[in-house]
Write an enzyme that holds these catalytic residues in place. Structure first.
Site, PDB file in Angstrom:
ATOM      1  CB  CYS A 111       2.251 -15.736  33.093  1.00 50.62           C
ATOM      2  SG  CYS A 111       1.930 -17.472  33.352  1.00 50.62           S
ATOM      3  CG  ASN A 164      -3.265 -16.693  32.140  1.00 56.17           C
ATOM      4  OD1 ASN A 164      -3.871 -17.228  31.221  1.00 56.17           O
ATOM      5  ND2 ASN A 164      -2.022 -17.007  32.432  1.00 56.17           N
ATOM      6  CD  GLU A 165      -1.670 -21.148  33.161  1.00 56.11           C
ATOM      7  OE1 GLU A 165      -0.695 -20.941  33.905  1.00 56.11           O
ATOM      8  OE2 GLU A 165      -1.633 -21.904  32.177  1.00 56.11           O
ATOM      9  CD  GLU A 185       2.408 -14.875  27.933  1.00 57.73           C
ATOM     10  OE1 GLU A 185       2.001 -16.028  27.757  1.00 57.73           O
ATOM     11  OE2 GLU A 185       2.625 -14.375  29.055  1.00 57.73           O
TER      12      GLU A 185
END
Ligand code: AHR
Length: 647
Positions: free
Chosen positions: A238, A369-370, A47
């Site tokens: 994120c 993602n989350e 990332e």
């Protein structure tokens, strides 16, 4: 007299206890039914956080090279004389700003200085490739002097470029540094009287990973290659989701000519106010083509993750209605076409034109993602339906949210099972106790339904969250449980990967660097040992009939490697005293003597590799010979070992 006998008894009792504690028996027998380790089990999570891409792996040395940082076209530049920002007639429509330099004889001169990413790192006698686009505003000729200036304000490389066209042209110049400096600057000086425009000012080391143009920093890419990663997840994290939908990662913006990839914000530049980094943006110079190419270089499977139409839920509830998801789904489908499609397809053609006629062989995609809540499964279902129709062979990765347990985690796992995704991404940034107590986490996981992708994990030792040996030891111990449960956990990636020592937002991180050097953390070595010695087949390891999950401080797992004919034992001792471990092999066809190597990681618990002390914690290898009938091995207090034995 009574006191004396009591003392003797107490002494005998304590001695007996100590002796009993030091001898630990472990049996190793064939695992039935057989459990195979995924060949791509251990990998990389990438990332652009902590200057991992821009200012890190991506070898570009100029920050804001295209004068397109939102609202701050000259961020990273110091201008003098008459320098203005222009947009009319920009050569690259998706990066509209460029700089106009006017030298009308002012004593100050006219030009700009770029500060790089917390400086520009150059090494004595090494070469650097400068390029820029320029055009004269009026007829005639102009001359630019290009200099690399050291932190001590000395000119340590210099050259000139003559601009002889009124149209946008690309100009190149090779510079050689006379000194080493980690915090140099680049000066672009208009030395003729006149007016000219410049755009996309770029400086790369001549030596990049595989000497590619628009390439990667050699030491950092090599560190990744040395991990022998089986899988490579990108571009985050994120960052995929964005702090709003507009700033989500859109892969289509990251392919094609680098000059025309639109700059995007980097959510890590302001999300952590205590690590405020307002000069952090994404150039997308390291884009999806380059990610796929790195995967190919490393022999790793690509695992791209795309926005599912929900922005980062920690920041906002901005979310696309399910019925409006079509463009998001199309982007995901087009990504498969970009990676695998033929030249006759729209996106396959883009890949071919970028220099890769063969398919990249994409087989995974992460959706979101989350994410959490009831909306996410609905979004995922819409993506899944489209993939089932068009690309049923692509494995879909869903999410269990940001937590390793709890109500949302359970809810999402239920939903992932209902949707029957291929893998569920689990994240755990936890303290040492959690890692030690969770070595049995997967022992009781259902063997049916989706598999696990341990997509982000790291042991956080408070308060400093150092990449200490203790953190690495806890991770090594925990990973024995992942290895034992290789039928459930099919992929595992530590996170985050990189951090610039002068510009990080999050720690711990696997590899640290400055503008010239890099250092592998203790955690890196644990990942590397698991990846290099993952074996092919899990064996059944027991202590008194139980899995070895911390009894007497010992954690252990054993695999065999069919390809290399090896028996591989991983064992850690988190206790404060040395243990003698007796191994009882109940495996057929073992040679009488097992020869091979023992690789040890052992240091003070608080030790951390740094740029100045890079090898405080490092694997040490020695030869070993073990009798295959109940050998006894001494396992030092607070240490981790891998035995690689030839069969
Ligand atoms: O690894 C850093 C961040 O941690 C990732 O971006 C995110 O997925 C997680 O919350």
């Amino acid at each position: 007299m009574r006191t004396k006998s009591y003392l003797i008894l107490t002494f005998l009792f304590i001695t007996a206890q100590l002796t009993a504690q030091t001898l630990v028996k472990i049996t190793v027998e064939k695992q039935k039914p057989e459990i195979t380790v995924a060949p791509n089990m251990y990998g990389i999570f990438f990332e652009d956080i902590n200057f991992a891409a821009d200012g890190g792996l991506y070898a570009e040395m100029i920050k804001n090279r295209s004068f397109d940082f939102p609202n701050s076209p000259f961020m990273g530049w110091l201008t003098y004389g008459k320098v203005s920002v222009q947009t009319e007639g920009a050569p690259f429509p998706r990066n509209q700003h460029y700089a106009r330099l006017l030298n009308d004889g002012l004593l100050t001169g006219t030009g700009l200085l770029n500060e790089g990413f917390r400086g520009i790192g150059v090494e004595k006698n090494k070469k650097y490739n400068l390029s820029l686009y320029a055009k004269n505003v009026n007829k005639g000729e102009n001359k630019l002097k290009i200099e690399i200036i050291s932190a001590a304000n000395e000119i340590i490389a210099s050259g000139e470029i003559e601009i002889n066209s009124g149209d946008w042209e690309k100009y190149k110049l090779e510079l050689q540094a006379e000194e080493t400096c980690a915090h140099a600057k680049l000066r672009v000086d208009l030395i003729s009287q006149g007016e000219l425009d410049i755009e996309h000012v770029s400086l790369f080391p001549a030596e990049t990973w595989k000497n590619r143009e628009n390439g990667m920093r050699k030491d950092l890419a090599q560190a990744l290659a040395d991990l022998k990663p089986g899988v490579f997840r990108f571009p985050g994290g994120c960052i995929i989701e964005g702090n709003n939908l507009e700033t989500r990662y859109q892969w289509k913006n990251s392919v094609g000519a680098v000059e025309n990839r639109p700059v995007n914000e980097n959510r890590w530049n302001y999300v952590f106010q205590h690590r405020f980094t307002p000069d952090y943006f994404q150039s997308y110079g390291l884009g999806f083509f380059e990610y796929f190419q790195l995967c190919e270089d490393f022999g790793a499977d690509a695992l791209p993750v795309v926005s599912c139409g929900m922005a980062c839920q920690f920041i906002t509830d901005e979310c696309v209605p399910v019925d409006d998801l079509e463009p998001y789904i199309q982007d995901a489908l087009d990504l498969v076409e970009f990676a695998n499609g033929p030249v006759t397809s729209k996106w396959g053609k883009v890949r071919v034109e970028m220099g890769h006629p063969e398919s990249f062989g994409l087989k995974y995609i992460g959706i979101g993602n989350e994410q959490w809540g009831e909306v996410f499964p609905k979004h995922l279902e819409a993506f899944q339906k489209a993939f089932d129709e068009k690309y049923p062979e692509i494995q879909i990765i869903g999410s269990s949210g940001p937590s390793a347990d709890g109500e949302q985690f359970d809810y999402l796992w239920g939903q992932m099972k209902k949707l029957d995704v291929d893998l569920v991404d689990e994240h755990y940034y936890k303290d040492p106790d959690w890692f030690l107590q969770n070595a049995d986490r997967y022992d009781d996981y259902s063997r049916k339904g989706p598999k696990v992708f341990a997509g982000e994990y790291a042991c956080h030792v408070q308060p400093e969250k150092k990449n200490s040996f203790y953190a690495a030891l806890c991770e090594a111990s925990f990973l024995t449980g992942i290895e034992r449960n290789s039928d459930v956990v099919r992929l595992a990636t530590y996170a985050p990967l990189f951090a610039h020592v002068d510009a990080w937002q999050w720690k711990p991180d696997m590899i640290w660097f400055d503008n010239l050097r890099s250092v592998k953390s203790a955690n890196y070595y644990v990942q590397q040992l698991y990846s290099k010695y993952k074996g092919t087949t899990v064996q059944n390891v027991k202590m008194n009939g139980e899995n070895v999950v911390g009894q007497n401080g010992i954690y252990a797992s054993v695999v065999t490697d069919k390809d290399n004919d090896q028996l591989i034992i991983k064992i850690s001792n988190t206790g404060k005293s040395e243990k003698e471990v007796e191994l009882d092999f109940k495996l057929k066809e073992l040679p009488g003597v097992l020869k091979g190597k023992q690789i040890t990681l052992k240091a003070n618990l608080d030790d951390e590799n740094t740029l100045d002390e890079p090898f405080l914690v490092k694997p040490l290898e020695k030869e070993v010979v073990l009798d295959s009938k109940s050998p006894k091995i001494s396992i030092e207090a607070e240490s981790f070992h891998v035995f690689v034995l030839d069969l």
